[in-house]
Design a protein around this motif. Sequence first.
Motif, PDB file in Angstrom:
ATOM      1  N   VAL A  37       0.833  -1.208   0.000  1.00 15.10           N
ATOM      2  CA  VAL A  37       0.000   0.000   0.000  1.00 15.10           C
ATOM      3  C   VAL A  37       0.864   1.254   0.000  1.00 15.10           C
ATOM      4  O   VAL A  37       0.634   2.192  -0.764  1.00 15.10           O
ATOM      5  N   THR A  38       1.902   1.287   0.834  1.00 13.93           N
ATOM      6  CA  THR A  38       2.742   2.481   0.880  1.00 13.93           C
ATOM      7  C   THR A  38       3.544   2.664  -0.400  1.00 13.93           C
ATOM      8  O   THR A  38       3.842   3.793  -0.789  1.00 13.93           O
ATOM      9  N   MET A  40       2.419   1.875  -3.434  1.00 16.95           N
ATOM     10  CA  MET A  40       1.522   2.243  -4.520  1.00 16.95           C
ATOM     11  C   MET A  40       0.691   3.496  -4.248  1.00 16.95           C
ATOM     12  O   MET A  40       0.113   4.053  -5.164  1.00 16.95           O
ATOM     13  N   ILE A  41       0.616   3.945  -3.009  1.00 13.46           N
ATOM     14  CA  ILE A  41      -0.287   5.051  -2.700  1.00 13.46           C
ATOM     15  C   ILE A  41       0.163   6.351  -3.369  1.00 13.46           C
ATOM     16  O   ILE A  41      -0.662   7.166  -3.745  1.00 13.46           O
ATOM     17  N   GLY A  42       1.456   6.546  -3.536  1.00 18.37           N
ATOM     18  CA  GLY A  42       1.951   7.772  -4.166  1.00 18.37           C
ATOM     19  C   GLY A  42       1.434   7.933  -5.580  1.00 18.37           C
ATOM     20  O   GLY A  42       0.948   9.002  -5.964  1.00 18.37           O
ATOM     21  N   ALA A  43       1.514   6.885  -6.369  1.00 20.28           N
ATOM     22  CA  ALA A  43       1.038   6.951  -7.747  1.00 20.28           C
ATOM     23  C   ALA A  43      -0.468   7.180  -7.793  1.00 20.28           C
ATOM     24  O   ALA A  43      -0.963   7.956  -8.612  1.00 20.28           O
ATOM     25  N   GLY A  44      -1.186   6.544  -6.918  1.00 17.89           N
ATOM     26  CA  GLY A  44      -2.642   6.718  -6.893  1.00 17.89           C
ATOM     27  C   GLY A  44      -3.053   8.117  -6.489  1.00 17.89           C
ATOM     28  O   GLY A  44      -3.950   8.714  -7.086  1.00 17.89           O
ATOM     29  N   VAL A  45      -2.403   8.670  -5.483  1.00 20.57           N
ATOM     30  CA  VAL A  45      -2.747  10.014  -5.019  1.00 20.57           C
ATOM     31  C   VAL A  45      -2.397  11.051  -6.072  1.00 20.57           C
ATOM     32  O   VAL A  45      -3.158  11.994  -6.315  1.00 20.57           O
ATOM     33  N   LEU A  72      -2.240  -5.478  -9.092  1.00 25.15           N
ATOM     34  CA  LEU A  72      -2.527  -6.693  -8.330  1.00 25.15           C
ATOM     35  C   LEU A  72      -2.026  -7.926  -9.075  1.00 25.15           C
ATOM     36  O   LEU A  72      -1.442  -8.837  -8.474  1.00 25.15           O
ATOM     37  N   ASN A  73      -2.201  -7.967 -10.387  1.00 25.37           N
ATOM     38  CA  ASN A  73      -1.716  -9.082 -11.191  1.00 25.37           C
ATOM     39  C   ASN A  73      -0.190  -9.153 -11.157  1.00 25.37           C
ATOM     40  O   ASN A  73       0.385 -10.233 -11.015  1.00 25.37           O
ATOM     41  N   SER A  74       0.476  -8.004 -11.281  1.00 22.62           N
ATOM     42  CA  SER A  74       1.945  -7.991 -11.230  1.00 22.62           C
ATOM     43  C   SER A  74       2.444  -8.465  -9.876  1.00 22.62           C
ATOM     44  O   SER A  74       3.421  -9.213  -9.789  1.00 22.62           O
ATOM     45  N   MET A  75       1.784  -8.022  -8.801  1.00 22.28           N
ATOM     46  CA  MET A  75       2.171  -8.441  -7.462  1.00 22.28           C
ATOM     47  C   MET A  75       1.998  -9.956  -7.303  1.00 22.28           C
ATOM     48  O   MET A  75       2.864 -10.630  -6.751  1.00 22.28           O
ATOM     49  N   TRP A  76       0.906 -10.509  -7.816  1.00 17.58           N
ATOM     50  CA  TRP A  76       0.675 -11.942  -7.723  1.00 17.58           C
ATOM     51  C   TRP A  76       1.759 -12.715  -8.471  1.00 17.58           C
ATOM     52  O   TRP A  76       2.254 -13.740  -7.991  1.00 17.58           O
ATOM     53  N   GLN A  77       2.132 -12.235  -9.665  1.00 20.12           N
ATOM     54  CA  GLN A  77       3.178 -12.909 -10.437  1.00 20.12           C
ATOM     55  C   GLN A  77       4.518 -12.875  -9.704  1.00 20.12           C
ATOM     56  O   GLN A  77       5.255 -13.864  -9.688  1.00 20.12           O
ATOM     57  N   LEU A  78       4.830 -11.727  -9.090  1.00 17.44           N
ATOM     58  CA  LEU A  78       6.085 -11.647  -8.347  1.00 17.44           C
ATOM     59  C   LEU A  78       6.080 -12.573  -7.134  1.00 17.44           C
ATOM     60  O   LEU A  78       7.102 -13.172  -6.795  1.00 17.44           O
TER      61      LEU A  78
END
Length: 152
Positions: A37-38, A40-45, A72-78
């Motif tokens: 979350v920390t 990815m939050i920068g890009a989202g904000v 989420l898909n990239s995180m799952w693959q990693l």
Amino acid sequence: MVSASSPSNKEVQSEQKLVDNGPERNAKWWYSTFHTVTAMIGAGVLSLPYAMAYLGWVPGTLMLLLSWLLTLNSMWQLIQLHECVPGTRFDRYIDLGRHAFGQKLGPWIVLPQQLIVQVGCDIVYMVTGGKCLKKFMEIACTNCTQIKQSYW
């Protein structure tokens, strides 16, 4: 005066554990959630105001949802690649690159891509952050003199 004492038996065992099995793992699922979350939050904000201003509510929300699904898909693959070989952990991209492409070729493939992504993200964050600061200043101070975009 500092005396040079030999390390205790516990310290030697701890150092040997790091050499033999790698670092001890005590993480919980909420640690990884917090870090994700920390990260990815920068890009989202930073992208939220522009997504809504330029696309509107429905398409902007759909694009943000699509980017979240891709993340989420990239995180799952990693996560799947992290322990794809039984008994071996790939904690860094370079370790995975060495496994996939060999000891010599792996770093030459992985490191340039990592540097390009890092520098590109840094530039995008700086430009988007500057635009957001400029827009905030225009809203907050309507009778101030305009400053060039490059200063932001």
